[in-house]
Design an enzyme around this catalytic site. Sequence first.
Site, PDB file in Angstrom:
ATOM      1  N   CYS A  72       8.828   7.239  -5.627  1.00 19.45           N
ATOM      2  CA  CYS A  72       7.878   8.321  -5.324  1.00 19.45           C
ATOM      3  C   CYS A  72       8.381   9.229  -4.211  1.00 19.45           C
ATOM      4  O   CYS A  72       7.857  10.331  -4.012  1.00 19.45           O
ATOM      5  CB  CYS A  72       6.523   7.755  -4.946  1.00 19.45           C
ATOM      6  N   CYS A 105      -7.243   5.385  -7.513  1.00 15.55           N
ATOM      7  CA  CYS A 105      -5.819   5.359  -7.856  1.00 15.55           C
ATOM      8  C   CYS A 105      -5.395   6.764  -8.299  1.00 15.55           C
ATOM      9  O   CYS A 105      -6.136   7.449  -8.994  1.00 15.55           O
ATOM     10  CB  CYS A 105      -5.551   4.394  -9.003  1.00 15.55           C
ATOM     11  N   HIS A 139       0.186  13.179  -9.036  1.00 17.58           N
ATOM     12  CA  HIS A 139       1.379  12.522  -8.509  1.00 17.58           C
ATOM     13  C   HIS A 139       2.473  12.430  -9.568  1.00 17.58           C
ATOM     14  O   HIS A 139       2.725  11.361 -10.119  1.00 17.58           O
ATOM     15  CB  HIS A 139       0.994  11.128  -7.994  1.00 17.58           C
TER      16      HIS A 139
END
Lengths: 378, 78
Positions: free
Chosen positions: A80, A198, A322
């Site tokens: 990430c 999440c 994300h």
Amino acid sequence: MTRAVVIGAGMTPFGKHLGAKIGPLGAAAVSAALSSAGLGIAGIQAATCGNVLGGMLPGQRILREFGVSDIPIVNVENACSSGGTALHLATRMIESGEYDIVLAVGVEILSVLGSGVLPLDPDDTEVLQGINMPASYAMRAQRYMHEYKLTPEQLALVSVKSHENGARNPYAQFSTPWTVEDVVNAKMIADPLTLYMCCPNSDGAAAVVVCSDRVAPRYTTRPVYVRASELVSGHFRPVRDLTAPETTITARDKAFAAAGVGPADLDMIECHDAFAIGELFYYEIFGLAEKGEGAGLLTSGATKIDGRIPVNPSGGLLARGHPLGATGVAQVAEAFWQLRGEAEGRQITNPRVALTHVTGGGISGYDNGACTVHILTT
Amino acid sequence: LYSYTVVRVGRKGELTPYALGAADFPDDVRVLAKIDGWAPDCPDSPIGRTVVAGVASSPSGDPRADYRLVVIEGGEPS
């Protein structure tokens, strides 16, 4: 020493770009960044590209859309933190004096995976035992709730704030505000983390143009300086305090030292809230609250867009989305827009110092495999 | 027990729910244990039940390298 300056930023909306390809998707962000910088593609002397799951040569596939050839292109995979690492490399390339203008781009297409958890190293010791990213953060959250009496409703407030901000960001994956009840009653993923605690699997791309302070005046009268660009890997420690992500602590210390600033100087933070508990950790690690008092800071409203120290005004990973390789670059794009007063419906008041933070991994024995922290100033 | 979770969404093809627990032992040893569940609609799923267990020495003798989780029922290891 030559200092790196961000002169342009661009990104695509984050969300589901079904059928999209790495090249065109990344190129859309690059075009926006070049336009923002007032620069043509011919001005780019080198490029870095963050991507995790997109296969070989993503940077070349993006720049092929412009017919670019010959220049150095470095592709980066650091989970990430890939986008943050790409920007770190671009910054170091500028600071070394080797280049005057470097493009940092991040791109990811996760919709090809469908829904569900991200694939981690199948041979990893903890993954073999059933650890995945939600489970990892869930165990951190359970420990934090035990030690500091955090309630699920307080934890849900992180997501509620992020979605309030995301609703004001045209690039965000989610544009609908959620209530505490929505978040708490959503599908349970790994106790105590519900689906809305999440981050989503996202597609998207972001790009920034970094140049030397020597040439920056040719392109802008509103430079955004990179005062710190720090990258660290984790420290192997089989037994550790799950409520104190030490990789971030190390990167924080290096970044504060490099920039010559401290927590009281920060005007905004974009942090790695892949899971709601993360934002509370990072309040405490970046010095906004004492250990165990992150929820109190959140409920005070201090971290809202109109608060004392806005955190994740973009909506963060929870609401903006994300797309792994793009996230670290998108955070810096948000900081760039905020520092230049260009964040439109989510603009915070007169920021001068912004910190961005993104972690990477998923690897046993480490709290994270990588962490990048950037500090930018007007 | 240091921390735990019940995983409801796992890797593709992985049976859920299952429980994960991290237990701390002397000498700086932390054991991550998994208790498998079976079909979520099965009333006998072990998830949520109290299980008494012990950690047995590993074949290598180094608990950092490997271990065995031994379920104890009626006072006798099984």
